[in-house]
Design an enzyme around this catalytic site. Structure first.
Site, PDB file in Angstrom:
ATOM      1  N   HIS A   1      16.939 -51.370  25.263  1.00  0.00           N
ATOM      2  CA  HIS A   1      17.774 -51.283  26.467  1.00  0.00           C
ATOM      3  C   HIS A   1      19.233 -51.269  26.074  1.00  0.00           C
ATOM      4  O   HIS A   1      19.621 -51.732  25.001  1.00  0.00           O
ATOM      5  CB  HIS A   1      17.488 -52.446  27.425  1.00  0.00           C
ATOM      6  CG  HIS A   1      18.029 -53.774  26.962  1.00  0.00           C
ATOM      7  ND1 HIS A   1      19.282 -54.230  27.294  1.00  0.00           N
ATOM      8  CD2 HIS A   1      17.480 -54.742  26.182  1.00  0.00           C
ATOM      9  CE1 HIS A   1      19.487 -55.417  26.750  1.00  0.00           C
ATOM     10  NE2 HIS A   1      18.409 -55.755  26.054  1.00  0.00           N
ATOM     11  N   CYS A   2      20.058 -50.677  26.966  1.00  0.00           N
ATOM     12  CA  CYS A   2      21.506 -50.724  26.805  1.00  0.00           C
ATOM     13  C   CYS A   2      22.068 -51.542  27.964  1.00  0.00           C
ATOM     14  O   CYS A   2      21.355 -52.367  28.536  1.00  0.00           O
ATOM     15  CB  CYS A   2      22.095 -49.315  26.768  1.00  0.00           C
ATOM     16  SG  CYS A   2      21.767 -48.336  28.245  1.00  0.00           S
ATOM     17  N   ALA A   3      23.292 -51.319  28.348  1.00  0.00           N
ATOM     18  CA  ALA A   3      23.918 -52.137  29.388  1.00  0.00           C
ATOM     19  C   ALA A   3      23.271 -51.948  30.756  1.00  0.00           C
ATOM     20  O   ALA A   3      23.205 -52.882  31.555  1.00  0.00           O
ATOM     21  CB  ALA A   3      25.408 -51.823  29.480  1.00  0.00           C
TER      22      ALA A   3
END
Length: 466
Positions: A26-28
């Site tokens: 996942h990213c932000a």
């Protein structure tokens, strides 16, 4: 917690089950899933899952938008269900093998320049704050004039605003070595060599106050303060060279021989071949960019404002990072940012219109936070979760971006930095431009909102989609 656990289970089932998932990261804002078979993904079910604001394929990954904070919780629940996690960088390495050569090149460009952007954002904010405190109107509030500002204070602000650009080749070479598998510390040293005080200063040469050294009577040798392309190309070649040397050097001599040969060969190549050639290429690109931005009658603002978010969807927008860096380094301002800001704000305006007009509770709960996200500079939830899903709102957002970009170009707005837009972007226009900046944003938002409200969305679309 139970709700997030259920959402995680639904996501796993909708993408084809555990056997169809290679890894999850996942990213932000997004859950990034590497999928074995795209045909097994149930797109409609994903989009109907609670808290999902959109889903799409990009960079070889299936990316599901949840938003900041929420994505961390969903990821945690997914890993609890036995799905193997991976870091974002590990996924990027796997994803880098997918797509055509152009897509891979663009991804690589982004991987190199995105980590540098926070330093340049901070530099832009420092420039903005200096512009604010140096305004006569602001100083007058404290009974001061610009002549009352001490030299020491100006020197302090100069350190804040100039350092990142003076040593920009070191940042670029470090990041390029890192992406291409070399030793980042060798990249930093190579980049620092390109701006060594022993070389004629690039800015001094450009102003005519310093003469370049001439090698063999025709090759100009200078420092490369503020340059991007020479360090980028040297970083690519240097990282590959280091790996080749390391393969051939016995382990007992690796620590001594590999960095010695890499730096020796690369600084010679960089100063006598790569630098002179790609500095000229960089100059041509910069002149072309400036020429486009100076097109009369706001034409550049219309085109960039309209097409920017289409470019963002394609992922090609990372190429423009280098152009913005060059504009800031050469001129100290960035007119591209104001136009792009209008494109971002307009997509938020279109999503806001959908959220206020619809009577569907789920769509309203999706569209309103997505519009706020866009006003904070993050358009993915608005674009993929709302506007593109119904088509016309996205088009109205493009038109709003073009109209706002037109006025940004006509007014000649110039940011002191890059990478932040809309509300956070106000910090880049504190040097007397803030009112015009707010005006062009309101124009972009108002145009997109009005067009979406009148022609871009009705709940009949929702019924037809179902």
């Amino acid at each position: 917690m139970a709700e997030n656990h259920q959402i995680a289970k639904e996501i796993i089932e909708a993408v084809g089950g555990e056997d169809n998932i290679i890894s999850v990261a996942h990213c932000a804002t997004r859950l990034r899933i590497m999928i074995s078979d795209k045909e097994k993904v149930d797109q409609a079910r994903i989009e109907d899952t609670d808290k999902v604001k959109g889903a799409f394929y990009n960079s070889g990954q299936y990316q599901i938008i949840f938003g900041t904070g929420t994505v961390n919780k969903i990821y945690e629940e997914v890993t609890k269900l036995g799905i193997g996690g991976a870091t974002k960088s590990e996924q990027a390495k796997k994803a880098a093998k997918s797509g055509n050569a152009f897509q891979r090149a663009i991804r690589t460009f982004g991987d190199v320049f995105v980590p540098i952007i926070p330093a340049l954002v901070a530099t832009g904010l420092f420039m903005g704050f200096r512009g604010l405190v140096m305004q006569e109107q602001v100083l007058a509030l404290f009974g001061m004039t610009p002549d009352d500002i001490s030299e020491n204070f100006l020197l302090f602000t100069q350190i804040l605003t100039d350092t990142a650009f003076i040593f920009l080749p070191a940042l670029v070479a470090w990041s390029t070595f890192r992406v291409f598998g070399g030793s980042p510390i060798i990249g930093i040293v190579l980049g620092l060599m390109l701006v060594s005080p022993a070389l004629p200063n690039a800015w001094g040469v450009a102003s005519g106050s310093v003469e370049p050294l001439m090698f063999l009577g025709f090759i100009p040798v200078i420092g490369y303060q503020g340059s991007v392309l020479p360090a980028f190309i040297a970083g690519i070649i240097g990282a590959k060279l280091e790996k080749q040397i390391r393969k051939r050097v016995p382990d007992a001599f690796d620590l001594i021989v590999t960095p010695f040969l890499t730096l020796l060969i690369m600084i010679a190549l960089a100063l006598f071949a790569i630098g002179p050639i790609f500095h000229m290429v960089e100059e041509i690109i910069l002149r072309g960019t400036v020429a486009v931005l100076e097109w009369p009658f706001g034409i550049s603002g219309i085109l960039i404002g309209f097409f920017n978010q289409i470019i963002v969807i394609s992922g090609v927008h990372h190429v423009f990072n280098m152009l913005e860096i060059q504009l800031l380094e050469r001129f100290g301002f960035n007119p591209y940012n104001a136009i792009v800001t209008c494109a971002v704000a307009a997509q938020g305006g279109a999503a806001l219109a959908v959220g206020l007009k619809t009577k569907a509770r789920k769509l309203k709960a999706l569209a309103l936070p997505s519009s706020l996200s866009a006003f904070l500079g993050i358009t993915e939830p608005a674009i993929f979760g709302v506007n593109l899903r119904y088509g016309k709102p996205f088009l109205m957002g493009l038109i709003g971006g073009g109209v706002g970009g037109f006025f940004a170009s006509i007014f000649g707005l110039k940011a002191t930095g890059m990478a932040i837009t809309v509300i956070p972007g106000t910090l880049l226009y504190l040097n007397g431009q803030i009112l015009l900046y707010l005006l062009v944003n309101f124009i972009a938002i108002g145009t997109a909102f009005t067009l979406t409200w009148m022609f871009g969305y009705s709940d009949k679309m929702l019924e037809n989609k179902k």
